[in-house]
Design a protein around this motif. Structure first.
Motif, PDB file in Angstrom:
ATOM      1  N   TYR A 163       1.287  -1.174   0.417  1.00 36.17           N
ATOM      2  CA  TYR A 163      -0.087   0.149  -0.472  1.00 36.17           C
ATOM      3  C   TYR A 163       0.939   1.000  -0.372  1.00 36.17           C
ATOM      4  N   CYS A 164       1.156   1.562   0.867  1.00 34.96           N
ATOM      5  CA  CYS A 164       2.407   3.035   0.775  1.00 34.96           C
ATOM      6  C   CYS A 164       2.987   3.283  -0.341  1.00 34.96           C
ATOM      7  N   ALA A 165       3.870   1.947  -0.751  1.00 29.50           N
ATOM      8  CA  ALA A 165       4.852   1.896  -1.863  1.00 29.50           C
ATOM      9  C   ALA A 165       3.963   2.441  -3.106  1.00 29.50           C
ATOM     10  N   VAL A 166       2.673   1.821  -2.926  1.00 26.77           N
ATOM     11  CA  VAL A 166       2.124   1.461  -4.247  1.00 26.77           C
ATOM     12  C   VAL A 166       1.567   2.727  -4.374  1.00 26.77           C
ATOM     13  N   LEU A 167       0.321   2.992  -3.815  1.00 21.80           N
ATOM     14  CA  LEU A 167      -0.070   4.526  -3.843  1.00 21.80           C
ATOM     15  C   LEU A 167       0.895   5.720  -4.381  1.00 21.80           C
ATOM     16  N   PRO A 168       1.516   6.026  -3.529  1.00 25.57           N
ATOM     17  CA  PRO A 168       2.916   7.164  -4.590  1.00 25.57           C
ATOM     18  C   PRO A 168       3.010   6.968  -5.723  1.00 25.57           C
ATOM     19  N   VAL A 169       3.536   5.850  -5.801  1.00 27.62           N
ATOM     20  CA  VAL A 169       4.472   5.621  -7.129  1.00 27.62           C
ATOM     21  C   VAL A 169       2.816   5.801  -8.345  1.00 27.62           C
ATOM     22  N   THR A 170       2.007   5.410  -7.821  1.00 24.52           N
ATOM     23  CA  THR A 170       0.773   5.314  -9.318  1.00 24.52           C
ATOM     24  C   THR A 170       0.593   6.758  -9.424  1.00 24.52           C
ATOM     25  N   VAL A 171       0.948   7.028  -8.160  1.00 23.60           N
ATOM     26  CA  VAL A 171       0.092   8.777  -8.710  1.00 23.60           C
ATOM     27  C   VAL A 171       1.382   8.955  -9.376  1.00 23.60           C
ATOM     28  N   ILE A 172       2.321   9.032  -9.067  1.00 27.45           N
ATOM     29  CA  ILE A 172       3.749   9.519 -10.046  1.00 27.45           C
ATOM     30  C   ILE A 172       3.818   9.016 -11.245  1.00 27.45           C
ATOM     31  N   ALA A 173       3.391   7.369 -11.766  1.00 23.92           N
ATOM     32  CA  ALA A 173       3.099   7.825 -13.194  1.00 23.92           C
ATOM     33  C   ALA A 173       2.324   8.596 -13.606  1.00 23.92           C
ATOM     34  N   GLU A 174       1.127   8.407 -13.256  1.00 21.63           N
ATOM     35  CA  GLU A 174       0.462   9.374 -14.015  1.00 21.63           C
ATOM     36  C   GLU A 174       0.601  10.801 -13.944  1.00 21.63           C
ATOM     37  N   ILE A 175       1.246  11.451 -12.836  1.00 25.28           N
ATOM     38  CA  ILE A 175       1.878  12.654 -13.367  1.00 25.28           C
ATOM     39  C   ILE A 175       2.247  12.861 -14.377  1.00 25.28           C
ATOM     40  N   LEU A 176       3.738  11.622 -14.448  1.00 29.15           N
ATOM     41  CA  LEU A 176       4.858  11.386 -15.837  1.00 29.15           C
ATOM     42  C   LEU A 176       4.001  10.914 -16.566  1.00 29.15           C
ATOM     43  N   GLY A 177       3.005  10.342 -16.814  1.00 27.58           N
ATOM     44  CA  GLY A 177       2.138  10.238 -18.045  1.00 27.58           C
ATOM     45  C   GLY A 177       2.574   9.154 -18.668  1.00 27.58           C
ATOM     46  N   VAL A 178       3.228   7.855 -17.927  1.00 26.39           N
ATOM     47  CA  VAL A 178       3.674   6.781 -17.989  1.00 26.39           C
ATOM     48  C   VAL A 178       2.568   5.787 -18.325  1.00 26.39           C
TER      49      VAL A 178
END
Length: 449
Positions: free
Chosen positions: A187-202
């Protein structure tokens, strides 16, 4: 163009590989090996600053006992290796003063020339042109452009999507709710990295790679890495650099509704960000945005678990959730310390500091200053001035992603405690063995005991 670049074709693949390995070894020695050796020697002689950094690597709460021991020497402690600021006023003065800048004494002179020669040629969050280590006038131009994209309004537009991501992760955890689960991993790792992926347009099919990049690159922000860990981090950053070049080309051809596409297009007086600056910003979003938010979520879950009375206050008054995040940032910040170097002879907290001297700012100390926070060791979800903490630094290097981290922390903490109000942390939690960053490596839990 460097001599290494000129000689590259003549050296051949083997020679170039050997050259890279030599440079990596030299850079590790200057950036990690030598400082670690000096700190170890100083700690053996009883130096409180060196002991603090050594104990910080153990991830225990003993680090805060040492902070208080240093505080007893006044707002600015003189150690064998520099100065340490622990008071709220001294830390803020240090971080906002033009008399101090980012960097190290080893940036100057012969060692500095060697360090610059050996520095990675791929992106790195603590190497130029990263915003963490650039200074005016470059920093002013660069940050102005980035800030035009990373606005509070842009972060708020991500809130609904962050809530959807958190809900989806918790739906997956429902199926494992009766057994043990590692909250950091699930949970703690997957939530922010998924948001970051959205920010980066991955794209969806490449997000697993970004999670791997984030997990491997996050230690790049820390001090005293062993050589093997350093090489693993460097290789991850090199892979991310190569992937990012292709990704930026895709976004130029087909921009999307994401912040990195906007950053590619942003202009000020006809000038935008260079390729290296775009890469550095994306790398900083990944490494810093990932690690600090993972730590915020883990630390916040643990604080709420260990203080059921305070948790009950939030249940009774959900408007307190934003303040829960501020109080977690204050009491157990994701970044324990940072440092600045005196650019000239100056003063700090009324004491003279010579040019070239290093001053370490203990953010975790400033946030527990009894002159600012009443009963500072108490976790109080309704603390009126909790937001006066300095967990996100201050001045021109104030964390660019502070509002994003706050939003993710509020959404992530609220969502998991509302879904699993009886969540129980199990034995076996382990802190990260990092000196600058502070968070959990593992956080075992049973969601429905």
């Amino acid at each position: 163009m460097t001599s290494t670049t000129l000689l590259g074709p003549a050296l051949g693949p083997v020679g170039r590989t050997v050259g890279r390995e030599v440079r990596a070894g030299v850079h590790w020695g200057v950036a990690h090996g030598l400082p670690t050796l000096l700190l170890r020697r100083a700690a053996d002689r009883g130096d409180l600053q060196a002991r603090l950094i050594r104990v910080g690597a153990l991830g225990t709460d003993e680090v805060f006992d040492l902070v208080e021991e240093i505080r007893a020497h006044g707002p600015l402690y003189r150690s064998r290796i520099g100065y340490v600021a622990t008071s709220h006023a001294a830390v803020r003065e240090l971080l906002t003063s033009d008399d101090f800048r980012t960097g190290f004494p080893t940036d100057e002179g012969p060692i500095g020339r060697v360090a610059r020669w050996a520095a990675p040629t791929t992106l790195h969050p603590v190497e130029p042109p990263s915003l963490l280590v650039t200074e005016p006038p470059d920093h002013t131009r660069y940050r102005k452009l980035v800030t035009r994209v990373f606005t509070m309004r842009a972060v708020e537009r991500l809130r609904e999507r962050t809530e959807e991501i958190a809900a989806g992760l918790l739906d997956g955890l429902e199926r494992r709710a009766d057994g043990p689960v590692d909250l950091v991993e699930a949970y703690c790792a997957v939530l922010p990295v998924t948001v970051i992926a959205e920010i980066l347009g991955v794209p969806e099919d490449e997000r697993g790679r970004v999670l791997d990049f984030g997990s491997a690159a996050a230690p790049s922000l820390d001090l005293g890495l062993g050589f093997r860990r350093y090489r693993t981090v460097a290789q991850a950053l090199a892979r991310f650099d190569a992937w990012l070049g292709d990704h930026l080309d895709r976004l130029r051809r087909d921009p999307g509704d994401n912040l990195l596409s906007q950053l590619v297009a942003v202009r000020e007086d006809g000038q935008g960000l260079s390729e290296n600056e775009l890469k550095a910003t994306a790398g900083l979003v990944l490494a810093a945005g990932f690690e600090t938010t993972v730590n915020l979520l883990g630390n916040g879950i643990a604080l709420l678990h260990d203080h059921p009375g305070e948790r009950a206050r939030v249940v009774a008054d959900p408007t307190l959730w934003p303040n829960v995040v501020e109080e977690a940032l204050r009491l157990d910040p994701p970044v324990l310390l940072t440092a600045r170097m005196a650019a000239r002879d100056t003063e700090l907290a009324g004491r003279p500091v010579g040019a070239g001297s290093m001053v370490t700012a203990i953010l975790g100390g400033a946030n527990r200053d009894p002159e600012v926070f009443e009963d500072p060791l108490r976790f109080d979800v309704a603390r009126a001035n909790a937001r006066d903490h300095i967990a996100f630094s201050a001045g021109r290097h104030h964390c660019l992603g502070a509002q994003l981290a706050r939003m993710e922390g509020e959404v992530g903490l609220r969502a998991i405690w509302e879904r699993f109000p009886d969540l129980r942390l199990d034995p076996g939690a382990r802190r990260r063995e990092t000196r600058i960053l502070r968070g959990f490596e593992t956080l075992p839990a049973t969601l429905r005991p």
